[in-house]
Write a protein that holds these residues in place. Sequence first.
Motif, PDB file in Angstrom:
ATOM      1  N   ALA A 227       4.066  73.184  46.384  1.00  0.00           N
ATOM      2  CA  ALA A 227       5.040  72.667  47.360  1.00  0.00           C
ATOM      3  C   ALA A 227       6.402  72.524  46.678  1.00  0.00           C
ATOM      4  O   ALA A 227       6.482  72.032  45.565  1.00  0.00           O
ATOM      5  CB  ALA A 227       4.583  71.309  47.874  1.00  0.00           C
ATOM      6  N   PRO A 228       7.477  72.951  47.349  1.00  0.00           N
ATOM      7  CA  PRO A 228       8.805  72.878  46.714  1.00  0.00           C
ATOM      8  C   PRO A 228       9.273  71.437  46.602  1.00  0.00           C
ATOM      9  O   PRO A 228       8.879  70.584  47.385  1.00  0.00           O
ATOM     10  CB  PRO A 228       9.699  73.662  47.670  1.00  0.00           C
ATOM     11  CG  PRO A 228       8.999  73.586  48.989  1.00  0.00           C
ATOM     12  CD  PRO A 228       7.546  73.488  48.705  1.00  0.00           C
ATOM     13  N   GLY A 229      10.155  71.178  45.652  1.00  0.00           N
ATOM     14  CA  GLY A 229      10.710  69.837  45.508  1.00  0.00           C
ATOM     15  C   GLY A 229      11.691  69.557  46.632  1.00  0.00           C
ATOM     16  O   GLY A 229      11.983  70.426  47.452  1.00  0.00           O
ATOM     17  N   PRO A 230      12.238  68.355  46.655  1.00  0.00           N
ATOM     18  CA  PRO A 230      13.166  67.991  47.722  1.00  0.00           C
ATOM     19  C   PRO A 230      14.390  68.887  47.706  1.00  0.00           C
ATOM     20  O   PRO A 230      14.861  69.273  46.641  1.00  0.00           O
ATOM     21  CB  PRO A 230      13.547  66.550  47.369  1.00  0.00           C
ATOM     22  CG  PRO A 230      12.482  66.068  46.478  1.00  0.00           C
ATOM     23  CD  PRO A 230      11.976  67.247  45.747  1.00  0.00           C
ATOM     24  N   PRO A 231      14.918  69.222  48.875  1.00  0.00           N
ATOM     25  CA  PRO A 231      16.020  70.181  48.953  1.00  0.00           C
ATOM     26  C   PRO A 231      17.325  69.708  48.342  1.00  0.00           C
ATOM     27  O   PRO A 231      18.142  70.524  47.932  1.00  0.00           O
ATOM     28  CB  PRO A 231      16.193  70.435  50.448  1.00  0.00           C
ATOM     29  CG  PRO A 231      15.467  69.359  51.130  1.00  0.00           C
ATOM     30  CD  PRO A 231      14.432  68.846  50.207  1.00  0.00           C
ATOM     31  N   ASP A 232      17.556  68.411  48.289  1.00  0.00           N
ATOM     32  CA  ASP A 232      18.780  67.886  47.673  1.00  0.00           C
ATOM     33  C   ASP A 232      20.043  68.414  48.309  1.00  0.00           C
ATOM     34  O   ASP A 232      21.062  68.601  47.650  1.00  0.00           O
ATOM     35  CB  ASP A 232      18.829  68.236  46.168  1.00  0.00           C
ATOM     36  CG  ASP A 232      18.163  67.151  45.349  1.00  0.00           C
ATOM     37  OD1 ASP A 232      17.335  67.502  44.504  1.00  0.00           O
ATOM     38  OD2 ASP A 232      18.475  65.973  45.584  1.00  0.00           O
ATOM     39  N   GLY A 233      20.001  68.656  49.612  1.00  0.00           N
ATOM     40  CA  GLY A 233      21.215  69.154  50.256  1.00  0.00           C
ATOM     41  C   GLY A 233      20.875  69.802  51.571  1.00  0.00           C
ATOM     42  O   GLY A 233      19.798  69.585  52.106  1.00  0.00           O
ATOM     43  N   GLY A 234      21.807  70.601  52.109  1.00  0.00           N
ATOM     44  CA  GLY A 234      21.526  71.274  53.369  1.00  0.00           C
ATOM     45  C   GLY A 234      21.309  70.274  54.485  1.00  0.00           C
ATOM     46  O   GLY A 234      22.161  69.411  54.723  1.00  0.00           O
ATOM     47  N   TRP A 235      20.176  70.387  55.155  1.00  0.00           N
ATOM     48  CA  TRP A 235      19.885  69.466  56.261  1.00  0.00           C
ATOM     49  C   TRP A 235      19.826  68.025  55.767  1.00  0.00           C
ATOM     50  O   TRP A 235      19.950  67.077  56.562  1.00  0.00           O
ATOM     51  CB  TRP A 235      18.563  69.867  56.917  1.00  0.00           C
ATOM     52  CG  TRP A 235      18.274  69.118  58.174  1.00  0.00           C
ATOM     53  CD1 TRP A 235      17.364  68.140  58.365  1.00  0.00           C
ATOM     54  CD2 TRP A 235      18.929  69.276  59.435  1.00  0.00           C
ATOM     55  NE1 TRP A 235      17.390  67.674  59.657  1.00  0.00           N
ATOM     56  CE2 TRP A 235      18.348  68.357  60.332  1.00  0.00           C
ATOM     57  CE3 TRP A 235      19.960  70.120  59.891  1.00  0.00           C
ATOM     58  CZ2 TRP A 235      18.760  68.245  61.661  1.00  0.00           C
ATOM     59  CZ3 TRP A 235      20.357  69.996  61.218  1.00  0.00           C
ATOM     60  CH2 TRP A 235      19.764  69.074  62.082  1.00  0.00           C
ATOM     61  N   GLY A 236      19.618  67.850  54.459  1.00  0.00           N
ATOM     62  CA  GLY A 236      19.554  66.511  53.888  1.00  0.00           C
ATOM     63  C   GLY A 236      20.784  65.680  54.223  1.00  0.00           C
ATOM     64  O   GLY A 236      20.688  64.474  54.470  1.00  0.00           O
ATOM     65  N   TRP A 237      21.970  66.303  54.234  1.00  0.00           N
ATOM     66  CA  TRP A 237      23.186  65.531  54.514  1.00  0.00           C
ATOM     67  C   TRP A 237      23.239  65.077  55.967  1.00  0.00           C
ATOM     68  O   TRP A 237      23.780  64.024  56.279  1.00  0.00           O
ATOM     69  CB  TRP A 237      24.428  66.338  54.153  1.00  0.00           C
ATOM     70  CG  TRP A 237      24.501  66.647  52.698  1.00  0.00           C
ATOM     71  CD1 TRP A 237      24.440  67.870  52.115  1.00  0.00           C
ATOM     72  CD2 TRP A 237      24.600  65.701  51.618  1.00  0.00           C
ATOM     73  NE1 TRP A 237      24.504  67.761  50.745  1.00  0.00           N
ATOM     74  CE2 TRP A 237      24.604  66.444  50.418  1.00  0.00           C
ATOM     75  CE3 TRP A 237      24.674  64.305  51.538  1.00  0.00           C
ATOM     76  CZ2 TRP A 237      24.693  65.843  49.166  1.00  0.00           C
ATOM     77  CZ3 TRP A 237      24.766  63.708  50.297  1.00  0.00           C
ATOM     78  CH2 TRP A 237      24.771  64.480  49.134  1.00  0.00           C
ATOM     79  N   VAL A 238      22.650  65.898  56.847  1.00  0.00           N
ATOM     80  CA  VAL A 238      22.567  65.468  58.248  1.00  0.00           C
ATOM     81  C   VAL A 238      21.638  64.261  58.354  1.00  0.00           C
ATOM     82  O   VAL A 238      21.895  63.314  59.093  1.00  0.00           O
ATOM     83  CB  VAL A 238      22.047  66.620  59.137  1.00  0.00           C
ATOM     84  CG1 VAL A 238      22.019  66.204  60.585  1.00  0.00           C
ATOM     85  CG2 VAL A 238      22.910  67.842  58.952  1.00  0.00           C
ATOM     86  N   VAL A 239      20.556  64.319  57.579  1.00  0.00           N
ATOM     87  CA  VAL A 239      19.627  63.191  57.556  1.00  0.00           C
ATOM     88  C   VAL A 239      20.326  61.944  57.025  1.00  0.00           C
ATOM     89  O   VAL A 239      20.115  60.838  57.523  1.00  0.00           O
ATOM     90  CB  VAL A 239      18.389  63.525  56.699  1.00  0.00           C
ATOM     91  CG1 VAL A 239      17.551  62.280  56.455  1.00  0.00           C
ATOM     92  CG2 VAL A 239      17.566  64.588  57.382  1.00  0.00           C
ATOM     93  N   VAL A 240      21.182  62.126  56.021  1.00  0.00           N
ATOM     94  CA  VAL A 240      21.933  60.985  55.482  1.00  0.00           C
ATOM     95  C   VAL A 240      22.798  60.366  56.578  1.00  0.00           C
ATOM     96  O   VAL A 240      22.882  59.144  56.707  1.00  0.00           O
ATOM     97  CB  VAL A 240      22.799  61.400  54.277  1.00  0.00           C
ATOM     98  CG1 VAL A 240      23.798  60.317  53.937  1.00  0.00           C
ATOM     99  CG2 VAL A 240      21.926  61.668  53.080  1.00  0.00           C
ATOM    100  N   PHE A 241      23.416  61.208  57.394  1.00  0.00           N
ATOM    101  CA  PHE A 241      24.229  60.683  58.485  1.00  0.00           C
ATOM    102  C   PHE A 241      23.382  59.888  59.477  1.00  0.00           C
ATOM    103  O   PHE A 241      23.758  58.808  59.922  1.00  0.00           O
ATOM    104  CB  PHE A 241      24.946  61.828  59.203  1.00  0.00           C
ATOM    105  CG  PHE A 241      25.700  61.382  60.410  1.00  0.00           C
ATOM    106  CD1 PHE A 241      25.245  61.663  61.692  1.00  0.00           C
ATOM    107  CD2 PHE A 241      26.855  60.641  60.283  1.00  0.00           C
ATOM    108  CE1 PHE A 241      25.934  61.228  62.806  1.00  0.00           C
ATOM    109  CE2 PHE A 241      27.559  60.202  61.393  1.00  0.00           C
ATOM    110  CZ  PHE A 241      27.090  60.491  62.659  1.00  0.00           C
ATOM    111  N   GLY A 242      22.208  60.448  59.801  1.00  0.00           N
ATOM    112  CA  GLY A 242      21.314  59.730  60.709  1.00  0.00           C
ATOM    113  C   GLY A 242      20.896  58.390  60.121  1.00  0.00           C
ATOM    114  O   GLY A 242      20.875  57.364  60.812  1.00  0.00           O
ATOM    115  N   ALA A 243      20.589  58.400  58.816  1.00  0.00           N
ATOM    116  CA  ALA A 243      20.201  57.154  58.152  1.00  0.00           C
ATOM    117  C   ALA A 243      21.364  56.175  58.132  1.00  0.00           C
ATOM    118  O   ALA A 243      21.176  54.962  58.269  1.00  0.00           O
ATOM    119  CB  ALA A 243      19.733  57.454  56.727  1.00  0.00           C
TER     120      ALA A 243
END
Lengths: 322, 498
Positions: free
Chosen positions: B10-26
């Motif tokens: 399994a790949p590690g966490p993406p550390d970016g990309g959709w992650g920043w959208v998730v940060v906004f949601g959080a």
Amino acid sequence: MPAAFSGWCLGHLLLLLLLLCTSLSGGTLADAAMTTQDSSQAQVNFVTKTQVGHESSGPNASIQELKPGGKENLHSVPEHEIVLIGTSLEKKISLPSPTKVDLTCKLDDHSHLKNPQVTWKKGSETISHTSKTEKSWTIQVTVSDSSQLGSYTCILKAEKEISATFHLQVPKLEGKEKPVITYARDTAVMVCTAEYNPKAWTWYLANGTELVRVLRADKFQIKRPSPNVNRLEILKLTKEDNGVYWCEAIFELGSNQIKFELKVLSFGAPLKTFIAIVAEVAILFTTIVLYEVYSKRKEKGSKKECDQTKQLKSGDSTETQK
Amino acid sequence: MPAPAQAGRAPGPPDGGWGWVVVFGAFVSIGFAYAFPKGLAIFFKEIQDFFGTSYSEIAWISSIMLATTYGAGPISSILVNRYGSRPVVMFGGLLCGVGMISAAFCTSILQLYICVGFITGFGLALNLQPSVIIIGKYFLKRRPIANGLAMAGSPVMLCTLAPLNQFLFDNFGWRGSFLILGAILLNCCVAGALFRPIGPGTALVKTQVNEEGKDALKGKTTEDGPMEKKTEEEEGKDCFEKVNQYLDFSLFKHRGFLIYLIGNVLMFLGFFAPIVFLAPYAKHTGIDEYSAAFLLSILAIVDMVARPATGMVANSRWVRPRIQYFFSFAIAFNGACHLLCPLASSYTGLLVYSSFFGLAFGMVCAMLFETLMDLVGAARFTSAVGLVTIAECCTILLGPPIGGILIDTFGDYKYMFIKCGAVMVLAGTFLFIMNYYNYRMLAKEEKERKTKEEHLKSVRTENEGKINWNKDSTQDGPELEPLRENGEGVKKEMNGTN
């Protein structure tokens, strides 16, 4: 439950704290008058002899209002004094009942004014001093009815003319400055608070220029949760109840009024905003879901291509192997 | 960190990309969770007048809401373990909205307790934990920045909600405002929709815990040995183990977790009281209402900037391996501010105090969850955050009342500040010392593990055939490589900045 108990504790302690704060932070009135200190003249200091537990630090101590319903020792007359400097100074004193007050104008110790002449006046009438020292001048005013209320000024004439005014008045009322907003078929509540306990309360409805006393028992309820607080509750509100209401408190020395404005809204007013926001939420939500579905389809599409090319390659390799 | 040879896993966490959208949601979700209870205070006077109750009965609403938000932490964790972050946040948003909308029609104070206190509080709890959890799933290398940005939601939302609430109140009264606030809270559902499930983050519990156990083992060597065995054995045999699937009670054996728990519980005793009493203290020293309110605004603004900035600092090469020390320093700094506050008697002094307090507050909040993730790993973080919040619940609720008692007994605010400052300096020192000990123990355990595996390897090469061994070694190679490189194996693992 610990959470509920903590909640109770928190609530009660916040209440205590609020009471403590309201009793400690009195200052309103002539704070604005205590501005800059002139080096050649005395310092400004407001002092009330009935202070309770407040540490005044330096010249800008806040004024202590007398606490509502405070003990008044009948043998000692409440004293109020102003220490003079600056141009004009004022102090407002609320008197709930007939009493005697001592008003003193005092020069600060650092003042160098020589041979000051002080006169006390009420309006145009001069009042003679009750007592006098080198730097303070006192009069005693006996207030037995509303005619003795008003503004008493001490005028000091020396190199400069300085005056200070004491305003003797009936106790103030506190209400709500902004309009009270309620909804049709709901109940409206207006709470009127006085500094001291009045003898009686009355509520009026402003009808054009007339003031009509509020009487109907099925529509209006007047409650008195404590001697200095009065509540008017208006039931079954309709649009016609929009308007101005007056709370009147009657003291021995006169009466005081305060205005309340009532606005009755229909339920549609917030409903429009509500629906607009819900629509926005729904639109954003749908957009996000659709975008996700779309991007997943794209991924699947590209994945299928990848798999197909892989199959072709492995097919080739198996063929070559054969 | 994932080497190319690990592509099969399994790949590690993406550390970016959709992650920043998730940060906004959080950001939105966390902002509502923390700022909403504070913003409600504007309505309390009116509600108190309307129902004719005393101030303490109204204050209960706030307390119930706060208690429910923190106390429902474990339930939130269990739900996230079972269903993943997204459904939980959406349900939480819905619950908040329903709570506030029904509060608009309340006819008694008891109904308000239920609607605003319990229902909305529970909804906010369901918002808070999953938002923090999902950041851990999307980020590893840049996690401190992501955490800092997400936590910045709290002051931003507070600065927005306070004037908004006042505006709504002036125009619609408290009932209309509650109705509209309910609709605004539904935006949490939108934030939740952004939380796309990722990789080993969700799906079935069994496979998930298995995968995460392995991933976490490779990624972080802070796991206990026993835990690994449990994940391999679990087929739902033991009832206790079944419970552990949903809420990991074995965390109480985890050294790092215990250190964090004790330090934080201690810290929260003195954390919130100064904010509650800052404005009253300012008024007590003779400052007028508006300037006192301005002090709080300064605090919020500095806080807003401090959180992402702290995230960036914590992510840097020098700080990330020693992030626990940074956290302890932030707490002690906070305490020092409070201890120095009584010296500030003028308005300028209080302004300086507010700015430093805002900075320190932001620093601590930004790293609050980051350090926990760092200690227990992303896998067990779900349960860890639930257990930590319910433990903190008690001290958070006790802090301001104790401060209030001190103020009432002594009639002076300085003892409250001294108490808060002392408690926080103590907590900071405790965390510093214990984390130093923890780092050393981890380094020791790492060395032991290394020597053990090397020993096992050499035994295997003697016993088994070379061909079999070659296959194994290519699989284990990348895993052991970072460990072999130098003695700082532990720090590199926790660094995540390979």
